[in-house]
Design an enzyme around this catalytic site. Structure first.
Site, PDB file in Angstrom:
ATOM      1  N   HIS A   7       1.628  -3.707   9.317  1.00 39.41           N
ATOM      2  CA  HIS A   7       3.060  -3.681   9.037  1.00 39.41           C
ATOM      3  C   HIS A   7       3.852  -3.167  10.219  1.00 39.41           C
ATOM      4  O   HIS A   7       3.328  -2.447  11.068  1.00 39.41           O
ATOM      5  CB  HIS A   7       3.360  -2.760   7.836  1.00 39.41           C
TER       6      HIS A   7
ATOM      7  N   HIS B  90       0.837  -1.201   0.000  1.00 39.97           N
ATOM      8  CA  HIS B  90       0.000   0.000   0.000  1.00 39.97           C
ATOM      9  C   HIS B  90       0.872   1.251   0.000  1.00 39.97           C
ATOM     10  O   HIS B  90       0.568   2.235  -0.668  1.00 39.97           O
ATOM     11  CB  HIS B  90      -0.929   0.019   1.216  1.00 39.97           C
TER      12      HIS B  90
END
Length: 185
Positions: free
Chosen positions: A155, A113
């Site tokens: 993440h 992303h």
């Protein structure tokens, strides 16, 4: 200090600080999660590919429609192959509720992303001759998407930092590859 010790210290720092930033531990987790999920969807590859295909079909082959498609393909190739090579697992506290994922999406390094948001924010202003206001909007959006990846627990911090680095490289590679693609049409 040996290289192995340095790497372990960096890894421990990354895991510790990523966990501290995770909003799942916040009393406002429910409110934050809605906003963070919206940012997640805005940086997902599927809607961007759908938009790129739609634009190619409706507008035709232009430097910016081809450029957008080149950027997205390059993004998937770079982020996907890097995830496959490193195979770093997502944080243990990640909620597995992501939509439209493929096998390499189970890995964390780098943040796809983030690579996508950063490369779009850097390349779109040149591809589409965006105004300074729209350019600033894309930059703020890319920063927000990047931060959301850690806050959502998807993440670790260094996954996002690597995503920014790869996003810059992808944006830089988009123009020459677009010129090459256009020469083939």
């Amino acid at each position: 200090m040996a290289v192995g010790d340095i790497m372990k210290a960096i890894h421990q720092w990354d895991v510790t600080w990523s966990s501290r930033l995770y909003v799942g531990k916040s009393p406002f987790e429910r409110e934050w999660r809605l906003l963070l999920k919206a940012l997640e969807y805005s940086g997902h590859g599927a809607p961007w590919f759908a938009l790129a295909f739609y634009l190619l079909l409706s507008i035709g082959v232009t430097s910016w429609t081809v450029g957008l498609m080149v950027l997205l393909v390059l993004d998937v190739a770079v982020a996907g192959s890097t995830k496959f090579i490193f195979q770093r697992h997502r944080p243990a506290y990640n909620t597995n509720d992501m939509i439209m994922t493929v096998s390499v999406d189970s890995y964390s390094f780098p943040s796809g992303h983030t690579t996508r948001a950063v490369s779009l924010a850097l390349a779109l202003p040149q591809l589409m001759s965006l105004s300074p206001t729209m350019t600033m909007f894309t930059m703020v959006w890319a920063i927000a998407v990047s931060i959301s990846r850690v806050l959502l627990g998807r993440h670790h911090i260094l996954d996002v930092v690597a995503g920014v680095f790869f996003g810059v490289l992808i944006a830089e590679g988009t123009a020459p590859l677009t010129a090459l693609a256009l020469s083939l049409f």
